[in-house]
Scaffold this active site. Sequence first.
Site, PDB file in Angstrom:
ATOM      1  CB  CYS A 113      -0.779   0.048   1.258  1.00  0.00           C
ATOM      2  SG  CYS A 113      -2.071  -1.397   1.143  1.00  0.00           S
ATOM      3  CG  HIS A 258      -3.170   3.496   1.530  1.00  0.00           C
ATOM      4  ND1 HIS A 258      -3.520   3.084   0.168  1.00  0.00           N
ATOM      5  CD2 HIS A 258      -3.433   2.240   2.353  1.00  0.00           C
ATOM      6  CE1 HIS A 258      -4.027   1.777   0.481  1.00  0.00           C
ATOM      7  NE2 HIS A 258      -3.778   1.468   1.488  1.00  0.00           N
ATOM      8  CG  ASN A 288      -6.829  -0.856   0.220  1.00  0.00           C
ATOM      9  OD1 ASN A 288      -5.942  -0.366  -0.729  1.00  0.00           O
ATOM     10  ND2 ASN A 288      -6.382  -1.161   1.398  1.00  0.00           N
TER      11      ASN A 288
HETATM   12  O1  UT7 Z   1      -3.716  -0.997   3.633  1.00  0.00           O
HETATM   13  C1  UT7 Z   1      -4.119  -1.655   4.768  1.00  0.00           C
HETATM   14  C2  UT7 Z   1      -5.153  -2.662   4.446  1.00  0.00           C
HETATM   15  N1  UT7 Z   1      -5.925  -3.343   5.342  1.00  0.00           N
HETATM   16  C3  UT7 Z   1      -6.830  -2.274   6.274  1.00  0.00           C
HETATM   17  O2  UT7 Z   1      -6.516  -1.159   6.027  1.00  0.00           O
HETATM   18  C4  UT7 Z   1      -7.685  -2.794   7.188  1.00  0.00           C
HETATM   19  C5  UT7 Z   1      -7.432  -2.248   8.614  1.00  0.00           C
HETATM   20  N2  UT7 Z   1      -8.651  -3.073   9.433  1.00  0.00           N
HETATM   21  C6  UT7 Z   1      -9.826  -2.728   9.413  1.00  0.00           C
HETATM   22  O3  UT7 Z   1      -9.982  -1.758   8.338  1.00  0.00           O
HETATM   23  C7  UT7 Z   1     -10.821  -3.111  10.211  1.00  0.00           C
HETATM   24  O4  UT7 Z   1     -10.220  -4.047  11.145  1.00  0.00           O
HETATM   25  C8  UT7 Z   1     -11.979  -4.038   9.378  1.00  0.00           C
HETATM   26  C9  UT7 Z   1     -12.752  -3.413   8.648  1.00  0.00           C
HETATM   27  C10 UT7 Z   1     -11.156  -5.117   8.655  1.00  0.00           C
HETATM   28  C11 UT7 Z   1     -12.807  -5.123  10.460  1.00  0.00           C
HETATM   29  O5  UT7 Z   1     -13.359  -4.242  11.171  1.00  0.00           O
HETATM   30  P1  UT7 Z   1     -13.425  -4.525  12.822  1.00  0.00           P
HETATM   31  O6  UT7 Z   1     -14.100  -3.730  13.588  1.00  0.00           O
HETATM   32  O7  UT7 Z   1     -11.864  -4.698  13.336  1.00  0.00           O
HETATM   33  O8  UT7 Z   1     -14.122  -5.746  12.891  1.00  0.00           O
HETATM   34  P2  UT7 Z   1     -13.568  -7.301  13.384  1.00  0.00           P
HETATM   35  O9  UT7 Z   1     -12.639  -8.186  12.424  1.00  0.00           O
HETATM   36  O10 UT7 Z   1     -13.260  -7.230  14.810  1.00  0.00           O
HETATM   37  O11 UT7 Z   1     -14.780  -8.258  13.135  1.00  0.00           O
HETATM   38  C12 UT7 Z   1     -15.955  -7.847  13.945  1.00  0.00           C
HETATM   39  C13 UT7 Z   1     -17.154  -8.739  13.500  1.00  0.00           C
HETATM   40  C14 UT7 Z   1     -16.639 -10.357  13.696  1.00  0.00           C
HETATM   41  O12 UT7 Z   1     -17.795 -11.130  13.852  1.00  0.00           O
HETATM   42  P3  UT7 Z   1     -17.785 -11.726  15.448  1.00  0.00           P
HETATM   43  O13 UT7 Z   1     -16.448 -12.419  15.800  1.00  0.00           O
HETATM   44  O14 UT7 Z   1     -18.053 -10.228  16.381  1.00  0.00           O
HETATM   45  O15 UT7 Z   1     -18.986 -12.432  15.777  1.00  0.00           O
HETATM   46  C15 UT7 Z   1     -16.281 -10.648  12.152  1.00  0.00           C
HETATM   47  O16 UT7 Z   1     -16.474 -11.981  11.790  1.00  0.00           O
HETATM   48  O17 UT7 Z   1     -17.661  -8.699  11.993  1.00  0.00           O
HETATM   49  C16 UT7 Z   1     -17.173  -9.791  11.543  1.00  0.00           C
HETATM   50  N3  UT7 Z   1     -17.028  -9.770   9.985  1.00  0.00           N
HETATM   51  C17 UT7 Z   1     -17.847  -9.322   9.048  1.00  0.00           C
HETATM   52  N4  UT7 Z   1     -19.314  -9.394   8.937  1.00  0.00           N
HETATM   53  C18 UT7 Z   1     -20.057  -8.839   8.010  1.00  0.00           C
HETATM   54  C19 UT7 Z   1     -15.790  -9.450   9.640  1.00  0.00           C
HETATM   55  N5  UT7 Z   1     -15.685  -9.283   8.205  1.00  0.00           N
HETATM   56  C20 UT7 Z   1     -17.125  -9.098   7.724  1.00  0.00           C
HETATM   57  C21 UT7 Z   1     -17.778  -8.776   6.685  1.00  0.00           C
HETATM   58  N6  UT7 Z   1     -19.276  -8.769   6.784  1.00  0.00           N
HETATM   59  N7  UT7 Z   1     -17.287  -8.293   5.539  1.00  0.00           N
END
Ligand code: UT7
Length: 331
Positions: A113, A258, A288
């Site tokens: 990135c 970014h 992204n």
């Molecule tokens: O350039 C760098 C590239 N990467 C990034 O910038 C990513 C940086 N991180 C993020 O943007 C965030 O961590 C995410 C958007 C990826 C995830 O958000 P979060 O608030 O950290 O969610 P989480 O991973 O803690 O997941 C929360 C819940 C989980 O369910 P449970 O375990 O609470 O029941 C996940 O399984 O959300 C669930 N989940 C989804 N639900 C619906 C994860 N992905 C999805 C999805 N749709 N796509």
Amino acid sequence: MPRTAIVGTGHWVPARVVTNDDLTELMDTSDAWIRERTGIEERRWVESGTTGADMAVRASRMALEDAGLAASDVEAVVLATLSPDHFFPGTGVFVARELGLGTAPAIDLRAQCSGFVYGLQVSDALIRTRQYRTILLIGVEIQSTGLDVSTDGRDMAVLFGDGAGAVVLQATDEEGRGVLSTHLHAEGEFAEILWGDAPASWRHPRISREDFEQRRIYPSMVGRDVFRHAVTRMPEVVGEALEANDLGTDDIDLLIPHQANLRISQMVQKRLGLSDDQVFNNIRKYGNTTAATIPIALSEAVREGRLGRGDLVCFTAFGSGFTWGAALLRW
Ligand code: UT7
């Protein structure tokens, strides 16, 4: 010593729009979840047959036209991507061939990135030291073909899109114009927090059935850790760039972060104390696109009339590696 000016910008994204609702047909997710957590509403994914080089060439042609230059004016290509069309050679040679750049060198760069900001530092150094006068710097990515679009991969699959952005860089002696400084960092301690494990050259063979079965062929990420580091490192490195130039956050006319997640960009903005009109975001439309987010956003910002001569522009990026960086330039 000459300075490096951006004299042309261009971008190209595939025509195929994939909305959040489209994704709900592939995996257990929802438009509300994606919008709420990431700010993304849709992204572009390539049709079968479109290569990264194809997209890069289209973005480059637009940038060259914008600069009023011919392909024959380009003395070197610097191309950043984490998704090369082939294991080797790099995508840069295919772009140079298609553009008809003769024997101009093609430098492929891997900083995920942060690829565009890394590429800007490399290009700037080559121009300042008078190695080349005109460089085509490209960020291009095809993420869609590498994602697990089932529910198992939903945390990654909803984030990424495909596209290309390009800038034409040229040596300038014009007072008050050009790159002021670039600042790069990396911390390999976190390499596996956001990575693509396979294919891997050290495995025999490089890719196997096991890689598919154990899902190593898909990118993986500890999202929360990436988020936490991103919102710390980007403001920090922007501060480093401002300090190096004796400037403050009030001096920034446009920050182009970014585009990883709108929540990340908003937190970076808040930590730097910037107003909404000092920051450009377009993740809503494209997701992204990794190395391509900054040059695509810059190209759009220019066409929306967001930049005037002499404006202070700041780029900052954070990504896999971890790698991060910032650049300051006078438009
Ligand atoms: O350039 C760098 C590239 N990467 C990034 O910038 C990513 C940086 N991180 C993020 O943007 C965030 O961590 C995410 C958007 C990826 C995830 O958000 P979060 O608030 O950290 O969610 P989480 O991973 O803690 O997941 C929360 C819940 C989980 O369910 P449970 O375990 O609470 O029941 C996940 O399984 O959300 C669930 N989940 C989804 N639900 C619906 C994860 N992905 C999805 C999805 N749709 N796509």
